[in-house]
Design an enzyme around this catalytic site. Structure first.
Site, PDB file in Angstrom:
ATOM      1  CB  SER A  30      -0.908   0.014   1.232  1.00 33.95           C
ATOM      2  OG  SER A  30      -1.604   1.239   1.295  1.00 33.95           O
ATOM      3  CG  HIS A  55      -3.767  -1.307  -2.128  1.00 35.07           C
ATOM      4  ND1 HIS A  55      -4.793  -2.100  -2.595  1.00 35.07           N
ATOM      5  CD2 HIS A  55      -4.307  -0.525  -1.160  1.00 35.07           C
ATOM      6  CE1 HIS A  55      -5.906  -1.821  -1.937  1.00 35.07           C
ATOM      7  NE2 HIS A  55      -5.633  -0.855  -1.063  1.00 35.07           N
ATOM      8  CG  ASP A  57      -5.671   2.627   0.421  1.00 35.21           C
ATOM      9  OD1 ASP A  57      -6.517   1.771   0.124  1.00 35.21           O
ATOM     10  OD2 ASP A  57      -4.663   2.375   1.108  1.00 35.21           O
ATOM     11  CG  MET A  59      -8.884   7.434   1.293  1.00 38.09           C
ATOM     12  SD  MET A  59      -8.152   7.566   2.950  1.00 38.09           S
ATOM     13  CE  MET A  59      -7.038   6.166   2.928  1.00 38.09           C
ATOM     14  CG  HIS A  88      -9.553   0.253  -1.437  1.00 38.61           C
ATOM     15  ND1 HIS A  88      -9.125   0.183  -0.122  1.00 38.61           N
ATOM     16  CD2 HIS A  88     -10.912   0.203  -1.394  1.00 38.61           C
ATOM     17  CE1 HIS A  88     -10.177   0.107   0.672  1.00 38.61           C
ATOM     18  NE2 HIS A  88     -11.266   0.116  -0.078  1.00 38.61           N
ATOM     19  CG  MET A  90     -11.799   3.474   1.032  1.00 39.10           C
ATOM     20  SD  MET A  90     -10.461   3.455   2.249  1.00 39.10           S
ATOM     21  CE  MET A  90      -9.055   3.497   1.130  1.00 39.10           C
ATOM     22  CG  MET A 166     -12.105  -2.649   3.873  1.00 41.01           C
ATOM     23  SD  MET A 166     -10.453  -2.217   3.262  1.00 41.01           S
ATOM     24  CE  MET A 166      -9.820  -1.210   4.619  1.00 41.01           C
ATOM     25  CG  ASP A 200      -6.315  -2.581   2.703  1.00 42.13           C
ATOM     26  OD1 ASP A 200      -5.365  -2.366   3.472  1.00 42.13           O
ATOM     27  OD2 ASP A 200      -6.775  -1.719   1.921  1.00 42.13           O
TER      28      ASP A 200
END
Length: 247
Positions: A30, A55, A57, A59, A88, A90, A166, A200
């Site tokens: 990540s 990875h 993230d 957001m 990913h 979010m 998660m 994750d």
């Protein structure tokens, strides 16, 4: 005759009590735990060290309270790496990100089922992602049961490529692993033996065996890799745990 074993392969061994077959292990470090000022170099370091994916993230500060990467960062990174970009999301409106991430060079688009209104919208979004030539992932918060994705995953025409469980609350790195999520992973693996199942949150040498035993094959690890003295050794350690249980 004494043989010198390379440091990168001297990893702890774990003997599986009940060996079984599942999809190949994938290690996806990540970048939330990387040095943001040197993302290209950090990406190269872990890929050269044996990582399979990167990875990211994404957001929006609404679905989760934190802000992180967006499509412009993904696009900039894609110009400096040939790595598989595992995104990913979010975010509250994941459909708004499909075209921007397609043009940014993303390879996997994983969105939260909690951000989607109903089953029809879920199927429509999966189709939209596939039409953009990205793989489809669906993510579950700790409080969402595996049954939330059963209908989608049971559909041979619309099943996602991956389910992300998660093991912490989404939005922040560095949280403690929640072992009670392993029941969800186990149930998904039993129902979908050939599907990629990603975990994750809080994955490290101390917790990887629980995730591997439950059936996870795609491992996201942040500080356990980027914060390790030897990231390649950390990656090999995580992979060994999954591989030993997968045989």
């Amino acid at each position: 005759l004494l043989l010198t074993v390379p440091h990168a392969v001297r990893v702890p061994r774990y003997v599986a009590p009940t060996p079984r077959t599942m999809p190949p292990c994938i290690i996806s470090p990540s970048l939330l735990a990387a040095d943001f000022a040197n993302l290209a170099a950090e990406s190269t370091k872990v890929l050269d060290g044996g990582a399979d994916w990167l990875h990211l993230d994404i957001m929006d500060g609404h679905f989760v309270p934190n802000l992180s990467f967006g499509p412009p960062v993904v696009q900039s990174l894609s110009k400096h790496t040939k790595g598989f970009l595992d995104c990913h999301l979010m975010v509250t409106n994941p459909g708004d990100y499909v075209e921007p991430l397609k043009h940014a060079g993303a390879h996997m688009f994983t969105f939260h089922v909690e951000a989607v209104g109903d089953e029809a919208e879920l199927v429509s979004l999966c189709q939209k992602i596939r039409d953009a030539n990205m793989k489809v992932g669906v993510a579950l918060k700790p409080g969402t049961g595996a049954s939330a994705v059963h209908k989608l995953c049971d559909d041979p025409h619309n099943a996602p490529d991956m389910v992300l469980v998660m093991t912490v609350e989404p939005g922040f790195g560095g949280q403690a692993f929640q072992p009670e999520m392993m029941g969800k992973v186990r149930a998904l693996r039993e129902r979908y033996p050939a599907m990629d199942i990603q975990v994750d949150g809080g994955l490290a040498p101390a917790t990887i065996h629980q995730a591997a035993a439950a059936g996870a094959n795609v491992i996201v690890a942040g500080s356990a890799v980027f914060g390790a003295p030897d990231p390649a050794y950390a990656i090999a350690t995580l992979r060994a745990a999954v591989d030993n249980l997968a045989r």
